[in-house]
Design an enzyme around this catalytic site. Structure first.
Site, mmCIF file in Angstrom:
data_model
loop_
_atom_site.group_PDB
_atom_site.id
_atom_site.type_symbol
_atom_site.label_atom_id
_atom_site.label_comp_id
_atom_site.label_asym_id
_atom_site.label_seq_id
_atom_site.Cartn_x
_atom_site.Cartn_y
_atom_site.Cartn_z
ATOM 1 N N TYR A 1 -84.169 66.070 25.480
ATOM 2 C CA TYR A 1 -84.779 64.775 25.815
ATOM 3 C C TYR A 1 -84.180 63.701 24.898
ATOM 4 O O TYR A 1 -83.785 62.628 25.360
ATOM 5 C CB TYR A 1 -86.304 64.857 25.658
ATOM 6 C CG TYR A 1 -87.011 63.542 25.945
ATOM 7 C CD1 TYR A 1 -87.190 63.099 27.256
ATOM 8 C CD2 TYR A 1 -87.485 62.737 24.912
ATOM 9 C CE1 TYR A 1 -87.832 61.890 27.527
ATOM 10 C CE2 TYR A 1 -88.126 61.528 25.164
ATOM 11 C CZ TYR A 1 -88.304 61.110 26.478
ATOM 12 O OH TYR A 1 -88.928 59.908 26.732
ATOM 13 N N ILE B 1 -95.496 53.596 32.948
ATOM 14 C CA ILE B 1 -94.924 52.309 32.515
ATOM 15 C C ILE B 1 -94.318 51.567 33.705
ATOM 16 O O ILE B 1 -94.435 50.338 33.806
ATOM 17 C CB ILE B 1 -93.857 52.558 31.423
ATOM 18 C CG1 ILE B 1 -94.495 53.224 30.197
ATOM 19 C CG2 ILE B 1 -93.171 51.252 31.030
ATOM 20 C CD1 ILE B 1 -93.504 53.808 29.199
HETATM 21 N N1 LIG Z 1 -94.700 57.658 27.578
HETATM 22 C C1 LIG Z 1 -94.078 57.571 26.400
HETATM 23 O O1 LIG Z 1 -94.685 57.785 25.337
HETATM 24 C C2 LIG Z 1 -92.624 57.197 26.337
HETATM 25 C C3 LIG Z 1 -92.035 57.031 25.079
HETATM 26 C C4 LIG Z 1 -90.689 56.676 25.008
HETATM 27 C C5 LIG Z 1 -89.964 56.469 26.168
HETATM 28 N N2 LIG Z 1 -90.563 56.647 27.388
HETATM 29 C C6 LIG Z 1 -89.736 56.444 28.589
HETATM 30 O O2 LIG Z 1 -90.391 55.553 29.463
HETATM 31 C C7 LIG Z 1 -90.016 55.838 30.808
HETATM 32 C C8 LIG Z 1 -91.244 55.902 31.701
HETATM 33 O O3 LIG Z 1 -92.039 56.974 31.277
HETATM 34 P P1 LIG Z 1 -93.606 57.088 31.528
HETATM 35 O O4 LIG Z 1 -94.213 57.371 30.220
HETATM 36 O O5 LIG Z 1 -94.112 55.979 32.338
HETATM 37 O O6 LIG Z 1 -93.624 58.468 32.355
HETATM 38 P P2 LIG Z 1 -94.337 58.908 33.723
HETATM 39 O O7 LIG Z 1 -95.709 58.329 33.813
HETATM 40 O O8 LIG Z 1 -94.176 60.379 33.774
HETATM 41 O O9 LIG Z 1 -93.425 58.219 34.824
HETATM 42 C C9 LIG Z 1 -92.112 58.631 35.016
HETATM 43 C C10 LIG Z 1 -91.633 58.191 36.366
HETATM 44 O O10 LIG Z 1 -90.321 58.728 36.562
HETATM 45 C C11 LIG Z 1 -90.279 59.349 37.832
HETATM 46 N N3 LIG Z 1 -89.303 60.423 37.954
HETATM 47 C C12 LIG Z 1 -89.243 61.585 37.280
HETATM 48 N N4 LIG Z 1 -88.239 62.345 37.751
HETATM 49 C C13 LIG Z 1 -87.665 61.637 38.751
HETATM 50 C C14 LIG Z 1 -86.587 61.890 39.647
HETATM 51 N N5 LIG Z 1 -85.925 63.043 39.661
HETATM 52 N N6 LIG Z 1 -86.257 60.922 40.529
HETATM 53 C C15 LIG Z 1 -86.943 59.762 40.592
HETATM 54 N N7 LIG Z 1 -87.971 59.478 39.790
HETATM 55 C C16 LIG Z 1 -88.320 60.409 38.882
HETATM 56 C C17 LIG Z 1 -91.691 59.894 38.030
HETATM 57 O O11 LIG Z 1 -91.911 60.206 39.400
HETATM 58 P P3 LIG Z 1 -93.078 61.228 39.838
HETATM 59 O O12 LIG Z 1 -94.371 60.489 39.721
HETATM 60 O O13 LIG Z 1 -92.716 61.596 41.230
HETATM 61 O O14 LIG Z 1 -93.009 62.379 38.881
HETATM 62 C C18 LIG Z 1 -92.501 58.712 37.526
HETATM 63 O O15 LIG Z 1 -92.586 57.735 38.513
HETATM 64 C C19 LIG Z 1 -89.218 57.150 30.757
HETATM 65 O O16 LIG Z 1 -87.847 56.852 30.829
HETATM 66 C C20 LIG Z 1 -89.561 57.721 29.391
HETATM 67 O O17 LIG Z 1 -88.520 58.523 28.880
HETATM 68 C C21 LIG Z 1 -91.879 56.998 27.499
#
Ligand SMILES: NC(=O)c1ccc[n+]([C@@H]2O[C@H](COP(=O)([O-])OP(=O)(O)OC[C@H]3O[C@@H](n4cnc5c(N)ncnc54)[C@H](OP(=O)(O)O)[C@@H]3O)[C@@H](O)[C@H]2O)c1
Length: 276
Positions: free
Chosen positions: A163, A13
């Site tokens: 979570y 995202i």
């Molecule tokens: N996907 C869903 O269905 C969903 C639903 C509800 C809410 N969300 C929320 O949306 C947000 C984005 O999620 P996403 O789905 O895009 O997930 P994603 O593709 O896994 O991306 C997460 C990002 O966070 C970074 N990250 C993780 N740990 C970190 C740390 N210690 N320090 C700095 N950066 C860190 C990751 O870096 P790396 O690439 O280095 O790991 C990645 O860039 C999150 O807050 C998630 O909780 C997602």
């Protein structure tokens, strides 16, 4: 040209959101833990031929790193128009951050709490500052209990509930920040981005991911919603809102509890006091 700072913008995202803003010619800063991955994302964004893209190293696993990176930004920027607290992780295992916090609470919430408070003066320098928090409908499973903050104090760990706790904390923080910012030029809003096909599900067993994938949407969908929250005139006066893609935006009773939000805010201030 607006300045937009996004945590975890190298994939999912965050990257899709960066793409939206770069396409519109803005200055986007990708705050990422893995510089190699971030530079790869930066190259892809630069190829769009619009805007300006920068990378800064940020590891939300360490409050010290959050503090140092925020200080670097404070030295180099005049303002931040949009602060997007996006980075997040999900794990079934009990792990600790460098500071000993349960990892999902520490990375998803507490590090972003410190990050936001440190950078708030820069957001306040913008003409219309916007703070956007990636919460989740999973907050419905969450609760806030001080005994769950530190990893070594947790007796029975459930990764899904933890979570949920971290996402409830994101939402409570958005709400209390909105209340504190009421009447100012800055707003704080949160969203559930929908079930999104991203790397966040990397630790799920493959068969579970394959089943889930049928219901997941592409990251460009929440990215468009985030852009709307940041710049659409319909969002001009909205502060302390929670919206959702896909599902009705149902807030739990706990998420509506402003006393709980204030208590968590005060507790969090104590937890990060060495850096403020
Ligand atoms: N996907 C869903 O269905 C969903 C639903 C509800 C809410 N969300 C929320 O949306 C947000 C984005 O999620 P996403 O789905 O895009 O997930 P994603 O593709 O896994 O991306 C997460 C990002 O966070 C970074 N990250 C993780 N740990 C970190 C740390 N210690 N320090 C700095 N950066 C860190 C990751 O870096 P790396 O690439 O280095 O790991 C990645 O860039 C999150 O807050 C998630 O909780 C997602």
């Amino acid at each position: 040209m607006k300045t937009i700072l996004i945590t975890g913008a190298n994939t999912g995202i965050g990257l899709a959101t960066a793409t939206e803003f770069v396409k519109d010619g803005h200055h986007v800063i990708l705050a990422c833990r893995n510089l190699e991955k971030a530079q790869h994302a930066q190259q892809g964004l630069a190829a769009l031929g619009r805007g300006k893209v920068e990378v800064i190293q940020l590891d939300l696993n360490s409050l010290d790193n959050v503090n140092q990176t925020a200080n670097q930004l404070i030295e180099n920027l005049d303002k931040i128009d949009v602060l997007i607290n996006n980075a997040g992780m999900m794990t079934p295992n009990l792990e600790a951050t460098t500071d000993g916090f349960e990892k999902q609470f520490g990375v998803n919430y507490l590090a972003h709490f410190l990050w936001t408070l440190k950078l708030l003066p820069l957001v306040q320098n913008a003409e219309k500052g916007r703070i956007i928090h990636l919460a989740s409908m999973m907050h419905l499973l969450g609760s806030i209990q001080a005994k769950n903050f530190k990893a070594n104090q947790i007796k029975h760990y459930n990764g899904v509930l933890s979570y949920g706790n971290s996402k409830l904390a994101n939402l409570l923080f958005s709400n209390i920040l909105a209340a504190k910012l009421k009447g100012s030029k800055v707003t704080s809003n949160a969203l559930h981005p929908g079930g999104v096909d991203s790397e966040i599900y990397r630790e799920l067993p493959k068969y579970q991911y394959n089943a889930l994938k049928l219901f997941l949407i592409q990251p460009s969908k929440p990215a468009q919603l985030i852009k709307k929250i940041a710049f659409d005139s319909s969002w001009e006066k909205r502060n302390g809102d929670y919206v959702s893609l896909q599902t009705p935006a149902i807030k739990s009773r706990k998420a509506k509890n402003m006393q709980l939000a204030e208590d968590l805010y005060e507790q969090s201030l104590t937890l990060v006091k060495d850096y403020l």
